[in-house]
Structures are given as structure tokens and as C-alpha cells.
Design an enzyme around this catalytic site. Sequence first.
Site, short mmCIF file in Angstrom:
data_model
loop_
_atom_site.label_atom_id
_atom_site.label_comp_id
_atom_site.label_asym_id
_atom_site.label_seq_id
_atom_site.Cartn_x
_atom_site.Cartn_y
_atom_site.Cartn_z
N GLU A 104 0.79 -1.23 0.00
CA GLU A 104 0.00 0.00 0.00
C GLU A 104 0.83 1.29 0.00
O GLU A 104 0.39 2.30 -0.57
CB GLU A 104 -0.93 0.00 1.22
CG GLU A 104 -2.11 -0.93 1.09
CD GLU A 104 -3.10 -0.49 0.01
OE1 GLU A 104 -3.42 0.71 -0.06
OE2 GLU A 104 -3.52 -1.35 -0.77
N SER A 478 -40.28 -40.83 34.09
CA SER A 478 -39.56 -41.65 35.07
C SER A 478 -38.22 -41.06 35.50
O SER A 478 -37.63 -41.53 36.49
CB SER A 478 -39.34 -43.05 34.51
OG SER A 478 -40.58 -43.71 34.33
#
Length: 774
Positions: A104, A478
Amino acid sequence: MTSPPPASDSRTLRRFLRAPWPMRFLKTLATLAALGALALLVAVLLITPQLPELGALTHYQPKQPLRVFTADGVQIGGFGSERRVYQPIEQIPKLMKDSLLAVEDARYYEHGGIDPISVARAAVSILSGGLLRRINGGSTITQQVARTFLLSQVRTLDRKFREALLSLRIEATLNKDQILELYMNQIYLGSRAYGFEAAAQTYFGKTLAALSVGECAMLAGLPQNPHYANPIRNPERARNRQLIALALMHKHGAISEAQYQAAKAEKLVVRKLGVVEVHAEHVAEMARLQVFAQFGEKAYTQGIDVTTTLVAAEQQAAWLALRRTLIEHTLRQPWRGPQDRENLPVDMRDDDPALAQLLAAADDDEDLRAAIVTAASPTAVTAVLASGEVIRIDKPGLRQAQPGLAAKAPKALALRRGAVVRVLQQGKTWTLTQWPDAEGALVALNPANGEVRALVGGFDFQHNQFNHVTQGWRQPGSSYKPFIYAAAMEHGVMPETLVNDMPLSNVGDWSPANSDDSTDGPITVREALTRSKNLVSIRLVQLLGAQRMRDWTARFGFDPQRQPDNLTLALGTGATTPLQLASAYAVLANGGHLLPATVIRRITSSAGEVIFEAPASTVSESLRVTSERNAFITSSLLQEVTRSGTAARAQATLQRTDLYGKTGTTNEVVDAWFAGFQPDLVAVVWLGHDNPRSLGSHASGATLALPAWIDFMGAALKAVPVRELVAPEGVLRIDGNWRYAEWALGGGIVSLGLDNEPISPALIPQPPPSTAPD
């Protein structure tokens, strides 16, 4: 009449015209330069007061999302419009900084904000290729910071001029490292990732410090156009841009020749869109809601981090176990028909990209892939996945969908060209199936401190955000019975007490029965729980009375207002959540203490300050709800359930003796449960429909919930040594059964319900005082 020019001006003009042309050109150029400089000075004087202040840079407050992590540091959620992980410049690896600058702004540390060489190059490009086509050429890092923070992205000469002036001001205010830090944390790099740390995690699932040269190059190539070179959506363009970046890095000395050649040859692995490392969406949502309640919308921008109690490996194992069970259940269900239909042109080919685009709204899944049928017969189906891949499903994989492949199939079931379906890959073959109609939940916690180690609130969070672990009040069946047995044993019943497993004659018009309609006469309490005998459980409730039994079981954390005050309590007809049931089983695992369940351990600010920390919860006498010996003997019954009873598959599969648990199946198999533990880990699994209805005539807690529990515990306990519970003081083992010491040689209730005699609570022997409240 116009006056003639003064004689002096005429002489000056004549001298200029008689001068050689190079001299005339230089003088003209000098005049234009002076005028240009004057115009530039005027523009600077006019525009400078209009420039924005630099407060956004000098007092940088980056938008940082709310992030949620497991206890071992794996991110499981992020909330906010911008994915950003702020990194101070000194923590950004030199390789990443050098790579970015090479691509850049190679002269970044040499210029003062504007690079004359780049400006000259851009000027030539403008003159040769059009004004606006290269209006952004020559931008330095500083100029990009000015544009990103303080200006718009509109391409105009005015913006470019303001950008240059701001760059000079920025360079005069901040040093180079400060400017670079702003840039590397703020710049957009595609896929909602802002800054290089977030981009590294988004594209590679790594931190910046772990990136290779090739991976750094790919990120360094993104700022110019992150949409065009997005590594996930446009891999070929990203690769081309990476090669350019590598060449620039080599040219400017960021990498050596050897690194350059190795990086070009390296095959990068980019994360697929939507792939999640650890699925914990329901927990992430729990964290989001808690933080939002305190901070509102600011929760999504202030960089708050939430650390949960989850263990990443166990969480993923739980997610896979529950998902596998629900998919297998779905494969056994009747064909409901395609989930949608598309009208495909007759001449549309299977490789037409438009086919995959038609599935964009179908929510593709990691396992149950969305597909569109392009050809169908009873022996083979051709379909196209959302990825564009064309697959063939042969007859073995069409078993479930056969009703839709019949020539006269009802319209709702018909499987024809254009049908949108779900397919499952099993090995190298494909199976055509459908989205699960049932739901499920799995939660696991540490019984020693109540910390939740895994929580899966449903099959798929995107389709159903309801958290079945914390919000799903269902009948436990149960799986509730162990607490009835615990109450009975605290009141004279012991494992070898004989209870009559025969129909009851003193319960009015109610005709309860065992799940298999069997009756065995007098059987021991141990055998009754092992085989989940309903009639025995009812007799135990009769022993104490329904109201007293309900109040006693409430000490394990059950809401008494959600439990019936009649004999149906014995069958688990009340309501609980998977999390509440897990906490109750933790009481048995930890020796009698009820601990609050904890999911969120800590909340911190972006600066690392602790905003919230869950109080430490450990086993203590202040939290005791039953005696240690009561918890131990009840657990010994549950160990027999996993050894030889309804959950015998648990010990047989995992080859461990330190497993304790109980199945649960409600009437018409509306709910299927398995709740159990190893002394260091409690886990509960539930399956059912959101609109309660049967899971199928052959379904049960043992066939649906237990397999998921075994899968999860197998993974979670893989490296954990076998550790059975140790008998506490106050119990003795007589003829293979544990008893309270004071009843070792007699006493307690020897038999119950024989000859159908009515039971009177007045006959219950009173045990000696214990540490448990009554």
C-alpha cells in the site's frame, strides 16, 4: 474609442515575442506556476477552516462488537455491525506491517503524508487515462486514514484536495506508528471484518501472530478492493491479488527470495462462509440478552467480552450428539414432502448457476444440505446443492422419500423436478431426507460447582431460537423417580425393601400400570427402579402422601407449584426443564448439595476491566439439601439402572462402571429423557415436539435420549479415569445392598403394599436425626 496600451506595455510585449521560444515557454510556465501557487494558497486559506477536527483520530473509539467465549477461549458468538478486534501497534506482527506497507505505501516512513513520487505517477495516469478513472491513485496510508475517518468515499477533486490537507495535519499531530495503528484497526477488509486482526480470524480462523507469509500477503492485498478480492466469495481473484502482493513484498524487502517462493507454492485454507468452530448459539444469545439488559445498544459497540463456563470440546460434542440423534430419528419418520418447489425451465442444465441461486433462501445446513431436484425416478434422483455441486441419490438413499416418487403420489408428497429437499451425506453416498420435526436439548454441568460445561438448546438456532434447556417446561416422566426413591429411603425404605408390583385397589377410578403392562408381585426397591416400575413408585408416594412427597422432592430444586399434589406425581407428570433436572441430579452426584447453575462466568470491558463476575459456588454445608448417605444410596440404585436396567446400554457401550442415571418416557412418548452422571459430570438429554405429540410408537428415553447421552459422555469422559462414588459414613453393605447403619441388622420398612394393604404414614419409622432438613 478604446485607449491604446501604454508604450511600456507594448515594448514588453514586443520583447517577449522577439525572445527565443524556449524562453517564452519558460516564462509562460513560470507565470502559470505563480498563478497556480496563488490559487492553491487561496484554496488552502478558504478550505482549511472547513476541514474537520482530528478528534476522531486523537481520541479513537473503535466500534468493537460484543464477543462471547468459552471458558477455554474459543469465540462462540459476536454481536455488532462491525467485526473488529482492536490491536495496539506493538502487538501487530512485524510481518503483517511490512507486508501491508510493501503493497500500500512502501515509502510510508519517508514521506510527510503525501508521497510526491506516487502523486507524480498518478498525475501521469490521470492525463493518459481519464480524470476520474484514477482519481484515487497515489493515496498514502495517511491519506487513506483521512478519507476513512473524516471524509466521504465520493470520488471528486475537492475530496482529494481536502484529503491531502488533512494528511499533512494528521502527520503534524500523530506519529507514524499511531497513524498506522489507526489504519490497521479501522480499514474494511470484507465479510464484515474491520481491521487486520478481525480479517485474520474471519478468513483463516487464526490470530495475526499465527499467519504465514502467504496469508499475510492475501490480507495485505485486500484494502484496495475487499469486495472484488474477497477470499471466501472470490477465491481466484483473491489468489491473483495475493500473487501481486507477494511480488511487491519481495521487491521491497519485506520477505526473502526463499520466503517468496515458498509463499507462492503454499496452498491457503480459507474458512468457508458460515462455518462455525463451536456451535453454542443458544448460550451466545443468553450472554447477549444479559449484556443488552445492562448496556442497551452500546453493548454492540463497546468491545464487551463475555466469558462463559462452557468447555469448547464438550460443547461441540454435545451439539454433535444431539444433532446425530435427531437426524437419525428423522430418517425413521414418514415422508412429509418437499419443503418448497421451484418451476424450472425444461432446458435448464444442471450446471446452470441459477439453480444454486434458487437455494439462497433455503438456509443451507452443515449436515442437512439444501438441494433442488432436477430429475427424479423411483430408483435415482439427481439434485444440485447450494454450492452448485451436482449429486446423485441412488435407491438405498431414497427409502424415506419413496411415497413421493410413486407415479400417483399426492401433490403434497410428490418428489418431482424443481422440488427443494434436504440431503444427507453418509460416507460417500447421499440420502434424501427432511428437516427434523422434533426438537431436543442437552445440558451438562459440573456437580462440584454448578458450572454449565455444555448447553445445546435445540437442533438449529437459526430455525428455532427457543432455548429448550432453560425455557422448555416438560413432563420428566420416570427421570423424576429417583427423587421419590430418595424421599422414601430417608423415611425407612431401603434398597432391599420388598414392594408389591401389582395393581392398586385403593386409588379410585384411576388404573395405573407399568409401561409394559407387566406385574411381578413383591420385588425389591432396587429392582423396581432398575426396571422403572410405575406401580412401585406410586406405592412410595402413598407411603409419605402426595403433598409431603412433593415438598420433599422440592428440596432438589423442583418447583413445587409445577408438580401435582396427587399420586400421579409418582409418574413424573409435573414439569421441569432440562437445566433444572440436571441441577437435581447434581445433588446426587456431589453428595447432597443444591448448587445454582452458572453459565456466564465473567463480563469485561474492552480495557479488560471486570464488569461482572459470577460468585464462586462450591459444595458447602449451607447448600446441603439431603444427607450424603441418602444421595449415595439413591445413586447406587441409578448405577444398577445403567448396569442392568433400562439404561444398561450406557455401561456396556462406554465400558465404565462409574455411570449413574435414569431414563424417562412420558405417556404416548410425548417426551423422551435420559438424565445421569459420572461423579465429575452431569448430563441431561430431552427430545420432543414443541407442539406436544408422540415421538413414535417405538420411541422411548432409552432409544432416543440415551444414545445422545452416551455419545456425549463418551467424548467428554474420554481421558477421565473411572471414579465410582465412595461410600460415606453412616452406611453399611449387607448382602450386596447398602443400608443406613442403624438399620443394618434390622429395622426400617421390610415390605410395602403386600396383599394390597392400605398404607398409613403413621406406620413410617422415623430415622435418627440427620444433617438434611425434613
